[in-house]
Design a protein around this motif. Sequence first.
Motif, mmCIF file in Angstrom:
data_model
loop_
_atom_site.group_PDB
_atom_site.id
_atom_site.type_symbol
_atom_site.label_atom_id
_atom_site.label_comp_id
_atom_site.label_asym_id
_atom_site.label_seq_id
_atom_site.Cartn_x
_atom_site.Cartn_y
_atom_site.Cartn_z
ATOM 1 N N THR A 2 -2.442 -50.119 59.261
ATOM 2 C CA THR A 2 -3.841 -49.921 59.605
ATOM 3 C C THR A 2 -4.030 -50.148 61.107
ATOM 4 O O THR A 2 -3.161 -50.703 61.789
ATOM 5 N N THR A 3 -5.187 -49.725 61.624
ATOM 6 C CA THR A 3 -5.492 -49.958 63.037
ATOM 7 C C THR A 3 -5.429 -51.448 63.353
ATOM 8 O O THR A 3 -4.857 -51.859 64.376
ATOM 9 N N GLU A 4 -5.995 -52.254 62.484
ATOM 10 C CA GLU A 4 -5.994 -53.706 62.719
ATOM 11 C C GLU A 4 -4.577 -54.256 62.767
ATOM 12 O O GLU A 4 -4.255 -55.094 63.624
ATOM 13 N N GLU A 5 -3.708 -53.773 61.896
ATOM 14 C CA GLU A 5 -2.321 -54.246 61.879
ATOM 15 C C GLU A 5 -1.578 -53.813 63.140
ATOM 16 O O GLU A 5 -0.782 -54.577 63.708
ATOM 17 N N LEU A 8 -2.771 -56.062 65.984
ATOM 18 C CA LEU A 8 -2.173 -57.393 65.871
ATOM 19 C C LEU A 8 -0.718 -57.362 66.326
ATOM 20 O O LEU A 8 -0.262 -58.262 67.048
ATOM 21 N N TRP A 173 -8.932 -47.337 68.534
ATOM 22 C CA TRP A 173 -8.842 -48.755 68.901
ATOM 23 C C TRP A 173 -10.092 -49.184 69.666
ATOM 24 O O TRP A 173 -10.586 -50.300 69.489
ATOM 25 N N TYR A 176 -12.757 -49.826 67.220
ATOM 26 C CA TYR A 176 -12.470 -51.087 66.531
ATOM 27 C C TYR A 176 -12.941 -52.269 67.381
ATOM 28 O O TYR A 176 -13.489 -53.247 66.856
#
Length: 246
Positions: A2-5, A8, A173, A176
């Motif tokens: 995912t974008t969040e992963e 991170l 991003w 996000y």
Amino acid sequence: MTTEEKILSTVNWLKDKMKETKTKGLLVGVSGGIDSAVVANLIKLASPDNCLGVILPIHNSSEDLVDANALCESCDIKKLTIDLSHENESILDKVESEMKELFIKENKKIVDANMRARLRMTALYSIANNLNYLVVGTDNAAELLTGYFTKYGDGGVDILPLANLLKNEVYEWGRYFNVPENILAKAPTAGLWEGQTDEKEMGTTYKYIDMYLQGKEIPQEDKVVIERLNARSEHKRTSPPHPPLF
């Protein structure tokens, strides 16, 4: 992922690079564009107490400066502004004066544009050396493919966290990170001269460059432009050549 992963993972990579290089922090040149906006958010997460957004105007538009300052405020990153307009004019005028009849006036605009990028790089490294920070670059996969960066200018950095991202992923991003809408909405530009945009200068679009990188079909005329840009800029992606051993 995912974008969040992915974000991170990139933040952890930035932390690892700081440990490897034994540096104290991270800085980025903030232009008011989407790429530097995303990088500013990344370094804030990776090194919250030792990160810096550096705004380096050289006859920039007031809109770019407003957006750059708004970005720093939105991600709560410390900022520093150093206007290099006078220094740029001074060097350019001196070069032209000393070269006299050798100076090719038709090339002055591109000389000026590249000088701006290289002056900013010099200022960024002066600050980074003083603070023991890494200079974090903003080039994405589309810019690296086409060579849309100045050699020893915005290409002169320590690390490139966006190097594997398509341009449309950079925007993902940015959304996000809740990057200010003005930055998300405006046409990508290096701010090199009035009315300049990345796509006008390249002669193709980021959409087609992204599709090319993904192996998708694009119009033949755009494919020709992209491959010409890639071939012409190969020297920017390699170390300076040297003769073979005797």
